[in-house]
Write an enzyme that holds these catalytic residues in place. Structure first.
Site, PDB file in Angstrom:
ATOM      1  CG  ASN A 214      -2.013  -0.918   1.214  1.00 16.21           C
ATOM      2  OD1 ASN A 214      -2.433  -1.346   0.147  1.00 16.21           O
ATOM      3  ND2 ASN A 214      -2.530  -1.263   2.372  1.00 16.21           N
ATOM      4  CG  ASP A 313      -9.452  -5.055  10.772  1.00 21.74           C
ATOM      5  OD1 ASP A 313      -8.765  -4.469  11.641  1.00 21.74           O
ATOM      6  OD2 ASP A 313     -10.212  -4.465   9.991  1.00 21.74           O
ATOM      7  CB  ILE A 314      -3.959  -5.570  13.180  1.00 26.03           C
ATOM      8  CG1 ILE A 314      -3.235  -6.459  12.171  1.00 26.03           C
ATOM      9  CG2 ILE A 314      -3.179  -5.461  14.473  1.00 26.03           C
ATOM     10  CD1 ILE A 314      -1.983  -5.829  11.564  1.00 26.03           C
ATOM     11  CG  PHE A 330      -4.729   6.999  11.341  1.00 32.10           C
ATOM     12  CD1 PHE A 330      -4.474   6.859  12.695  1.00 32.10           C
ATOM     13  CD2 PHE A 330      -4.338   8.172  10.705  1.00 32.10           C
ATOM     14  CE1 PHE A 330      -3.841   7.872  13.406  1.00 32.10           C
ATOM     15  CE2 PHE A 330      -3.705   9.183  11.401  1.00 32.10           C
ATOM     16  CZ  PHE A 330      -3.454   9.045  12.749  1.00 32.10           C
TER      17      PHE A 330
END
Ligand code: C5P
Length: 404
Positions: A214, A313-314, A330
């Protein structure tokens, strides 16, 4: 940039050492950050750099003599130490450290250090000397003594020395000293708090030479880690592949993939007071990592189809712990910032999300943030517009500290 040093008054005491030239640069950095700097120099310091240079950089006459008649009471050592927020001895020679350890008062620097109010004017000492002098039992003893007496020793670094030898004792660079002084003089609303931060992108390999990733420079997350450490927090930073130096005082764990980031974060998460997820985690990874580079077939056009698997998904996993830390997410959006970010906040089950416009932040040094919680929204910077990432990070940490 707003620095915690704005409005602070630093008493900068120079003793003898070639590293004096670095203190010229340090003075410039302190003044640029909005601090006022009063320089004093021992006789030895003046062998290496002149009071003329230091006066020009600090914009104040330099004190070089304990008998200087300028102060009306003729007590420079009292007046100069009473108005200072900190006394910074740089470079601090072996001799100067010995004098501090013994509580001597036979030159202006040692006299002023002894005369200062120790709880109101912290003593920061930046050693600079040859490695044998630094390693000598006498210096070891003196350094331990000044620390026991409350001084903070900044550095030294290791490396090439002016004498041609290589080892410990070299003075830190001006920017490193500046960062340290700034951190020490900042308010400490997060003292005793543990913060875990993710930053940067993740990189998901396809084969040994390719992968998907990303956009993320890591700058925002690293700035937050720095601001949190400045605010007194115990900070662990889990970083994807980025080219950024570790902020001073921050514990860093480097990872590559989302699953490695997950494995680094989850065992630590429950012991934290807050978790700030700034990382741009790849949502998917190639289902299979090829052991060898995928080769183009001769002649034929054969673009491979790559099967993808979903990454954990941490942030959602941390938020779902039975006693989660305060979670801050975020959201990088390209439109409908508030709407999309708030939907994400609810979906992940977190109290606070920080929204920003993706293309307007990637790789840049400045940004604009929108903080969204159950109660509503708040813009950073407060006045609208944009600000540098470190100032934004400090504002975010100030806000977080009111919530912890
Ligand atoms: O769902 P989205 O990726 O847009 O959510 C962004 C937020 O979730 C960021 O705080 C990011 O660090 C975090 N996140 C995560 N693990 C993922 C995906 C996102 O921690 N796999």
């Amino acid at each position: 940039m707003t620095s915690p040093l704005r409005g602070k008054h630093i008493l900068l005491a120079m003793t003898g050492g070639i590293a004096g030239y670095k203190v010229a640069e340090l003075t410039r950095l302190l003044v640029k950050a909005g601090a006022t700097v009063q320089v004093m120099m021992t006789e030895a310091a003046q062998q290496f750099i002149t009071p003329v240079t230091m006066q020009a950089l600090s914009n104040r006459p330099v004190f070089i003599d304990q008998w200087d008649a300028r102060p009306a009471n003729n007590m420079a050592h009292i007046d100069l130490s009473r108005e200072a927020d900190a006394m910074l001895v740089a470079p601090a020679s072996a001799d100067a450290i010995a004098a501090l350890a013994q509580g001597r008062a036979d030159d202006l620097v040692s006299l002023t250090a002894l005369a200062r109010r120790i709880h109101e004017c912290p003593l920061l000492v930046v050693p600079a000397m040859n490695r044998e002098m630094w390693a000598h039992p006498a210096t070891r003893r003196n350094v331990a003594q000044i620390e026991a007496d409350g001084a903070t020793v900044i550095g030294p670094a290791s490396g090439d020395q002016a004498c041609g030898e290589v080892g410990d004792g070299r003075m830190l660079e001006a920017q490193q000293i500046f960062d340290d002084v700034e951190a020490r003089l900042a308010p400490k609303p997060l003292r005793g708090k543990k913060l875990l931060i993710t930053a940067g992108p993740t990189f998901e390999p396809i084969d040994p030479v390719r992968g998907i990733s990303n956009h993320s420079s890591g700058k925002m997350g690293f700035a937050i880690a720095r601001a949190a450490a400045e605010a007194g927090a115990d900070v662990t930073l889990v970083a994807g592949p980025v080219h950024l130096p570790t902020p001073r005082g921050v514990r860093r764990i480097d990872v590559q993939t989302a699953r490695q980031m997950f494995d680094a974060v989850l065992p630590l998460a429950a012991q934290q007071h807050a978790f700030i997820a700034t990382a741009a985690v790849a949502d998917w990874r190639p289902a299979e990592v090829h052991e060898h580079k995928l080769k183009k077939a001769e002649g034929a056009v054969t673009a491979p189809t790559i099967a993808m698997a979903e990454n954990p998904d941490i942030l959602a996993a941390v938020a779902a712990l039975s006693a989660p830390p305060y979670c801050v997410g975020f959201a990088a959006e390209s439109e409908k910032l508030a709407e999309h970010a708030d939907a994400k906040r609810r979906r992940k089950g977190i109290p606070l999300i920080v929204a920003n416009l993706g293309p307007a932040t990637f790789g840049r040094d400045d940004n604009a943030l929108l903080l969204i919680d159950e109660q509503g929204q708040r813009e950073l910077p407060e006045a609208g517009g944009r600000a540098d990432k470190l100032s934004l990070a400090r504002a975010l940490i100030a806000e977080l500290s009111t919530r912890l």
